[in-house]
Each structure stands twice: as structure tokens, then as C-alpha cells.
Design a protein around this motif. Structure first.
Motif, PDB file in Angstrom:
ATOM      1  N   ALA A 131      -3.461 -17.098  20.425  1.00 17.33           N
ATOM      2  CA  ALA A 131      -4.536 -16.120  20.229  1.00 17.33           C
ATOM      3  C   ALA A 131      -4.218 -14.799  20.918  1.00 17.33           C
ATOM      4  O   ALA A 131      -4.661 -13.739  20.486  1.00 17.33           O
ATOM      5  N   ALA A 132      -3.451 -14.876  22.000  1.00 24.27           N
ATOM      6  CA  ALA A 132      -3.117 -13.662  22.752  1.00 24.27           C
ATOM      7  C   ALA A 132      -1.751 -13.869  23.405  1.00 24.27           C
ATOM      8  O   ALA A 132      -1.343 -15.011  23.666  1.00 24.27           O
ATOM      9  N   THR A 133      -1.068 -12.778  23.681  1.00 26.30           N
ATOM     10  CA  THR A 133       0.187 -12.877  24.427  1.00 26.30           C
ATOM     11  C   THR A 133      -0.089 -13.491  25.804  1.00 26.30           C
ATOM     12  O   THR A 133       0.749 -14.187  26.360  1.00 26.30           O
ATOM     13  N   GLY A 134      -1.303 -13.254  26.317  1.00 27.70           N
ATOM     14  CA  GLY A 134      -1.699 -13.832  27.602  1.00 27.70           C
ATOM     15  C   GLY A 134      -1.589 -15.357  27.621  1.00 27.70           C
ATOM     16  O   GLY A 134      -1.298 -15.949  28.663  1.00 27.70           O
ATOM     17  N   GLU A 135      -1.812 -15.999  26.481  1.00 27.93           N
ATOM     18  CA  GLU A 135      -1.683 -17.466  26.417  1.00 27.93           C
ATOM     19  C   GLU A 135      -0.217 -17.892  26.569  1.00 27.93           C
ATOM     20  O   GLU A 135       0.083 -18.891  27.230  1.00 27.93           O
ATOM     21  N   ILE A 136       0.675 -17.135  25.944  1.00 30.37           N
ATOM     22  CA  ILE A 136       2.113 -17.453  26.026  1.00 30.37           C
ATOM     23  C   ILE A 136       2.586 -17.272  27.471  1.00 30.37           C
ATOM     24  O   ILE A 136       3.318 -18.103  28.003  1.00 30.37           O
ATOM     25  N   LEU A 137       2.123 -16.182  28.103  1.00 32.56           N
ATOM     26  CA  LEU A 137       2.532 -15.940  29.492  1.00 32.56           C
ATOM     27  C   LEU A 137       2.016 -17.029  30.421  1.00 32.56           C
ATOM     28  O   LEU A 137       2.703 -17.438  31.356  1.00 32.56           O
ATOM     29  N   TYR A 138       0.800 -17.501  30.165  1.00 27.74           N
ATOM     30  CA  TYR A 138       0.254 -18.597  30.973  1.00 27.74           C
ATOM     31  C   TYR A 138       1.231 -19.783  30.944  1.00 27.74           C
ATOM     32  O   TYR A 138       1.571 -20.345  31.983  1.00 27.74           O
ATOM     33  N   ARG A 139       1.714 -20.126  29.738  1.00 29.73           N
ATOM     34  CA  ARG A 139       2.649 -21.264  29.620  1.00 29.73           C
ATOM     35  C   ARG A 139       3.974 -20.945  30.315  1.00 29.73           C
ATOM     36  O   ARG A 139       4.548 -21.796  30.991  1.00 29.73           O
ATOM     37  N   PHE A 157      -7.260 -13.564  31.716  1.00 33.73           N
ATOM     38  CA  PHE A 157      -8.572 -13.682  31.078  1.00 33.73           C
ATOM     39  C   PHE A 157      -8.860 -12.440  30.229  1.00 33.73           C
ATOM     40  O   PHE A 157      -9.345 -12.544  29.098  1.00 33.73           O
ATOM     41  N   THR A 158      -8.555 -11.251  30.771  1.00 35.23           N
ATOM     42  CA  THR A 158      -8.744  -9.997  30.013  1.00 35.23           C
ATOM     43  C   THR A 158      -7.991 -10.074  28.688  1.00 35.23           C
ATOM     44  O   THR A 158      -8.524  -9.753  27.624  1.00 35.23           O
ATOM     45  N   ALA A 159      -6.727 -10.524  28.774  1.00 32.23           N
ATOM     46  CA  ALA A 159      -5.891 -10.627  27.570  1.00 32.23           C
ATOM     47  C   ALA A 159      -6.550 -11.536  26.539  1.00 32.23           C
ATOM     48  O   ALA A 159      -6.662 -11.186  25.359  1.00 32.23           O
ATOM     49  N   MET A 162     -10.243 -10.391  25.229  1.00 34.37           N
ATOM     50  CA  MET A 162     -10.244  -9.222  24.345  1.00 34.37           C
ATOM     51  C   MET A 162      -9.585  -9.506  22.995  1.00 34.37           C
ATOM     52  O   MET A 162     -10.038  -9.018  21.972  1.00 34.37           O
ATOM     53  N   ASP A 163      -8.509 -10.293  22.971  1.00 31.66           N
ATOM     54  CA  ASP A 163      -7.861 -10.560  21.677  1.00 31.66           C
ATOM     55  C   ASP A 163      -8.595 -11.612  20.841  1.00 31.66           C
ATOM     56  O   ASP A 163      -8.341 -11.734  19.645  1.00 31.66           O
ATOM     57  N   THR A 164      -9.507 -12.367  21.471  1.00 31.94           N
ATOM     58  CA  THR A 164     -10.289 -13.341  20.683  1.00 31.94           C
ATOM     59  C   THR A 164     -11.688 -12.807  20.378  1.00 31.94           C
ATOM     60  O   THR A 164     -12.540 -13.562  19.872  1.00 31.94           O
ATOM     61  N   GLY A 165     -11.940 -11.513  20.686  1.00 34.50           N
ATOM     62  CA  GLY A 165     -13.296 -10.988  20.480  1.00 34.50           C
ATOM     63  C   GLY A 165     -14.281 -11.799  21.298  1.00 34.50           C
ATOM     64  O   GLY A 165     -15.320 -12.221  20.798  1.00 34.50           O
ATOM     65  N   ASN A 166     -13.917 -12.014  22.570  1.00 35.81           N
ATOM     66  CA  ASN A 166     -14.713 -12.832  23.481  1.00 35.81           C
ATOM     67  C   ASN A 166     -14.981 -14.226  22.887  1.00 35.81           C
ATOM     68  O   ASN A 166     -16.115 -14.696  22.850  1.00 35.81           O
ATOM     69  N   PHE A 167     -13.891 -14.842  22.424  1.00 34.39           N
ATOM     70  CA  PHE A 167     -13.899 -16.243  21.929  1.00 34.39           C
ATOM     71  C   PHE A 167     -14.675 -16.427  20.626  1.00 34.39           C
ATOM     72  O   PHE A 167     -15.134 -17.525  20.324  1.00 34.39           O
ATOM     73  N   GLN A 168     -14.813 -15.340  19.859  1.00 33.39           N
ATOM     74  CA  GLN A 168     -15.530 -15.422  18.574  1.00 33.39           C
ATOM     75  C   GLN A 168     -14.575 -15.561  17.403  1.00 33.39           C
ATOM     76  O   GLN A 168     -14.902 -16.191  16.412  1.00 33.39           O
ATOM     77  N   GLY A 187      -9.475 -18.628  40.966  1.00 37.38           N
ATOM     78  CA  GLY A 187     -10.333 -17.524  41.402  1.00 37.38           C
ATOM     79  C   GLY A 187     -10.764 -16.564  40.310  1.00 37.38           C
ATOM     80  O   GLY A 187     -11.305 -15.488  40.613  1.00 37.38           O
ATOM     81  N   LEU A 188     -10.541 -16.917  39.053  1.00 34.98           N
ATOM     82  CA  LEU A 188     -10.988 -16.033  37.967  1.00 34.98           C
ATOM     83  C   LEU A 188     -12.447 -15.634  38.154  1.00 34.98           C
ATOM     84  O   LEU A 188     -13.297 -16.495  38.374  1.00 34.98           O
ATOM     85  N   ASP A 189     -12.733 -14.323  38.069  1.00 36.50           N
ATOM     86  CA  ASP A 189     -14.117 -13.855  38.102  1.00 36.50           C
ATOM     87  C   ASP A 189     -14.445 -13.251  36.741  1.00 36.50           C
ATOM     88  O   ASP A 189     -14.326 -12.045  36.527  1.00 36.50           O
ATOM     89  N   SER A 190     -14.826 -14.125  35.811  1.00 33.22           N
ATOM     90  CA  SER A 190     -15.015 -13.676  34.423  1.00 33.22           C
ATOM     91  C   SER A 190     -16.182 -12.698  34.304  1.00 33.22           C
ATOM     92  O   SER A 190     -16.172 -11.822  33.439  1.00 33.22           O
ATOM     93  N   ASN A 191     -17.158 -12.816  35.185  1.00 35.18           N
ATOM     94  CA  ASN A 191     -18.300 -11.915  35.092  1.00 35.18           C
ATOM     95  C   ASN A 191     -17.906 -10.490  35.473  1.00 35.18           C
ATOM     96  O   ASN A 191     -18.219  -9.524  34.760  1.00 35.18           O
ATOM     97  N   VAL A 192     -17.189 -10.356  36.584  1.00 38.75           N
ATOM     98  CA  VAL A 192     -16.752  -9.016  37.018  1.00 38.75           C
ATOM     99  C   VAL A 192     -15.829  -8.397  35.962  1.00 38.75           C
ATOM    100  O   VAL A 192     -15.966  -7.232  35.593  1.00 38.75           O
ATOM    101  N   VAL A 193     -14.897  -9.197  35.434  1.00 39.68           N
ATOM    102  CA  VAL A 193     -13.977  -8.675  34.420  1.00 39.68           C
ATOM    103  C   VAL A 193     -14.768  -8.243  33.182  1.00 39.68           C
ATOM    104  O   VAL A 193     -14.566  -7.152  32.649  1.00 39.68           O
ATOM    105  N   SER A 194     -15.715  -9.085  32.751  1.00 35.14           N
ATOM    106  CA  SER A 194     -16.478  -8.773  31.535  1.00 35.14           C
ATOM    107  C   SER A 194     -17.306  -7.503  31.695  1.00 35.14           C
ATOM    108  O   SER A 194     -17.410  -6.698  30.770  1.00 35.14           O
TER     109      SER A 194
END
Ligand code: 5GP
Ligand code: MN
Length: 328
Positions: A131-139, A157-159, A162-168, A187-194
Motif C-alpha cells: 500500500a505504501a513504500t513505508g510498508e516495504i521499508l518496515y519489512r 505511520f505517516t507513509a 497518507m497512501d491508504t487515504g487513512n486506511f480507506q 511509541g507511535l503517536d498516531s493522534n499527534v501525527v494525524s
């Protein structure tokens, strides 16, 4: 498309390189930015000299990720890179002013999820199903045994958001959710990032969105919606072009719209087009036909014509896509 290299191969190349430059695509979006900053931080944590090179302005809602000055405007900060990596892109047209610098790398690498990427690098991982390059980097980071921290997690999380339209969007999978669930452990802070990325709009941007949407043209009973961001509107509102990216999603959100097109007047004879499909349309066909690329449901191209001529050209390509579907 070239055959992919393995995660282990990429990991070994990275471990053996000291000076590394990263190349996100032009009009840097959340995935390109989040992925590049996450990778740059990981590389610096490994003791590498690493920087991100860009060629245009970063939109205001993404600058919070660049706290540690990963991005530099000095293209010559490293003169002889051991390794150059294009991130979230894999064609030279996606980093046109930095091409020479990219190929100055002793080794070149590409980490991307665009099916239209051609694998120009020595080592490539291009996974269109991600879904995002961020997923590949995670792996890749897991393969490299990286110590994840809050910053890396916020970037990935930003990656992904944003590329999934906030999981939509339809590219969202259980893997996207699994990765994000794991990022909370570090330590992800999804609220602050969002709040930073989604609730930080300038008033100029909102006014621009209103004017652009008011001028929407509907074609084929409202199946196609086309709107124009003109230089005149931007002058009136004082908004920057890179703040208009999300308008195309609003266009697509209109009931009955299958394809949304946002046509942007970059200069008198240069028009950028953002395309989005909803259920069945493959907008990458129109984008590729006009020299661009992207994904099935999100693609784009640049047309070297004035905005009115470019709008007619894209409109005809999009009509063909709807007709093609109805004939099948
Ligand atoms: P956006 O509309 O957000 O600029 O782009 C949507 C998607 O299409 C993104 O994945 C972006 O990388 C890709 N894209 C946009 N413009 C181009 C282009 O001119 N060439 C290629 N290959 N991809 C593009
Ligand atoms: Mn991406």
C-alpha cells in the motif's frame, strides 16, 4: 519490470555503504517523505552519513518530520556517495533535476511500490501490492534488525496513513493494519501525527478548495468530475500549489463520481494532472497514455499544454476509460 532483489541483498549493500543519499519523488507526498525520513534516521543510527535530497518545497503539513535536518538543499553535501536510493519512485522523470546525482552513486538502489517503475537501479525492490513504500521499508528494517523508535514509527505511520487515504482506499490490507499495530509498540503517536498532517490546513488552502470545487465540470452524467487549480485562483487566495493535493480526494468523494481529475496550472504551458478512480476505473491507463504513471486508483501525468488544452486532452482519455469499462 526487472526482477526484485531480496531484502537480504539490500540489507547487505546498505551495511557495506558509508555515504548514502536518498531521493524521494518530486511533489513529495506523505509516503515519500515519511519513508525517506525513516530510512535516513535508521541509516544515521547505524553510523552512516546520510541525507535526503529534494528539488521542490515540502508542504507545511509534512515539515514536522524533518526535525533533525535530514533534508538538505545542498545537492553537493556528499560528493561521492557509496549508495544512492530512490524512495517511493523508480523512474528518472520522478527526480528530474537530481538524476545525475542519483547515478553518481557507486551503487544505486530503488525501494518503491509503483507498478510503472522501471527498475533503473542496480538493486531494486518494487512491490506494487504494498500500500505504501513505508510498508516495504518496515519489512526491510525488520530484516536489518533495526531498533525501532518513536520517530521511525511516526514516519512509517505517516507513509501508510497518507497512501491508504487513512486506511480507506482499496490498497489497504491486513498487512497495513498489522504493521501499524506493531508500530504502537515502539511509541507511535498516531493522534499527534494525524493532527499534524490532517488538521493543519491553512485558511488559504480551504478558500482555494472552495473556489476550485465551485468550478467543477461533470462529464458523462457525473461519472467524471474535473476541476482546475488556476494560477489566478492561487493568486487570489495566496495559496501554494503544493497545498492543493488533497482537493482531488474531495472531488472523488462526491456520490456518483467514478473518476476525479484535478488539473493544475504549473505554468503557461505546463499542466500537472492528478487522477483518482473509485470502483472500477483504472486511471493509470490514461496517465500512462499521456506519459505519466502511478497506480490503478491514483495516477498522474504532466501535459506540456496550457490548462484549457490539457483539460480537454485528459477529459477525452478519461471518457475512453469509462467507455472501455462499459463495453467489457
Ligand atoms: P498525485 O496525483 O498524488 O500527484 O499522484 C498519484 C500517484 O501517481 C502517485 O503514486 C504518484 O507517484 C503517481 N504519479 C503522479 N504523477 C506522475 C507522473 O507524472 N509519472 C509517474 N510515473 N507517476 C506519477
Ligand atoms: Mn507511495
Amino acid at each position: 519490470m526487472k526482477k526484485n532483489n531480496s531484502y537480504t541483498e539490500l540489507s547487505n549493500i546498505i551495511k557495506n555503504s558509508k555515504k548514502i543519499l536518498l531521493f524521494p519523488h518530486i511533489n513529495i507526498d506523505g509516503d515519500a517523505m515519511g519513508s525517506s525520513v525513516a530510512l535516513c534516521r535508521v541509516l544515521r543510527n547505524m553510523g552512516k552519513e546520510a541525507y535526503i535530497l529534494v528539488e521542490d518545497e515540502i508542504s507545511d503539513n509534512l515539515t514536522f518530520l524533518n526535525d533533525d535536518k535530514y533534508i538538505t538543499e545542498n545537492q553537493d553535501i556528499i560528493s561521492n556517495p557509496d549508495l544512492t536510493i530512490c524512495v517511493d519512485c523508480g523512474e528518472i522523470s520522478r527526480f528530474p533535476k537530481r538524476t545525475e546525482k542519483f547515478f553518481s552513486g557507486k551503487v544505486t538502489m530503488c525501494v518503491d511500490h509503483h507498478g510503472t517503475s522501471d527498475g533503473t537501479a542496480d538493486y531494486n525492490i518494487v512491490e506494487p501490492e504494498a500500500a505504501a513504500t513505508g510498508e516495504i521499508l518496515y519489512r526491510l528494517f525488520k530484516e536489518m534488525d533495526v531498533d525501532f523508535d518513536k520517530e521511525i514509527s511516526n514516519c512509517l505511520f505517516t507513509a501508510i496513513t497518507m497512501d491508504t487515504g487513512n486506511f480507506q482506499y482499496s490498497n489497504t490490507t491486513f498487512i497495513s493494519h498489522q504493521i501499524v499495530a506493531d508500530l504502537y509498540k515502539y511509541g507511535l503517536d498516531s493522534n499527534v501525527v494525524s493532527i499534524n498532517i490532517y488538521e493543519n490546513n491553512s485558511w488559504e488552502k480551504i478558500q482555494t478548495e472552495a473556489l476550485v470545487l465551485a468550478g467543477t465540470e461533470f462529464v458523462l452524467d457525473g461519472k467524471i468530475a474535473i476541476a482546475k487549480v488556476t494560477a489566478k485562483i492561487l493568486k487570489k487566495t495566496g495559496c501554494k500549489m503544493n497545498e492543493t493535493e488533497s482537493i482531488v480526494s474531495t472531488l472523488r468523494s462526491i456520490g456518483g463520481v467514478e473518476i476525479a481529475a484535478l488539473v493544475k496550472e504549473d505554468s503557461k504551458n505546463n499542466t500537472r494532472v492528478s487522477l483518482r478512480g473509485k470502483n472500477y476505473a483504472d486511471v493509470s491507463i490514461a496517465a500512462v497514455a499521456l506519459g505519466g504513471g502511478g497506480h490503478v486508483k491514483a495516477a498522474g501525468c504532466t501535459i506540456e499544454k496550457n490548462i484549457d488544452e490539457a483539460t480537454e486532452i485528459i477529459k477525452n482519455e478519461l471518457i475512453k476509460e469509462i467507455v472501455r469499462y462499459n463495453e467489457n
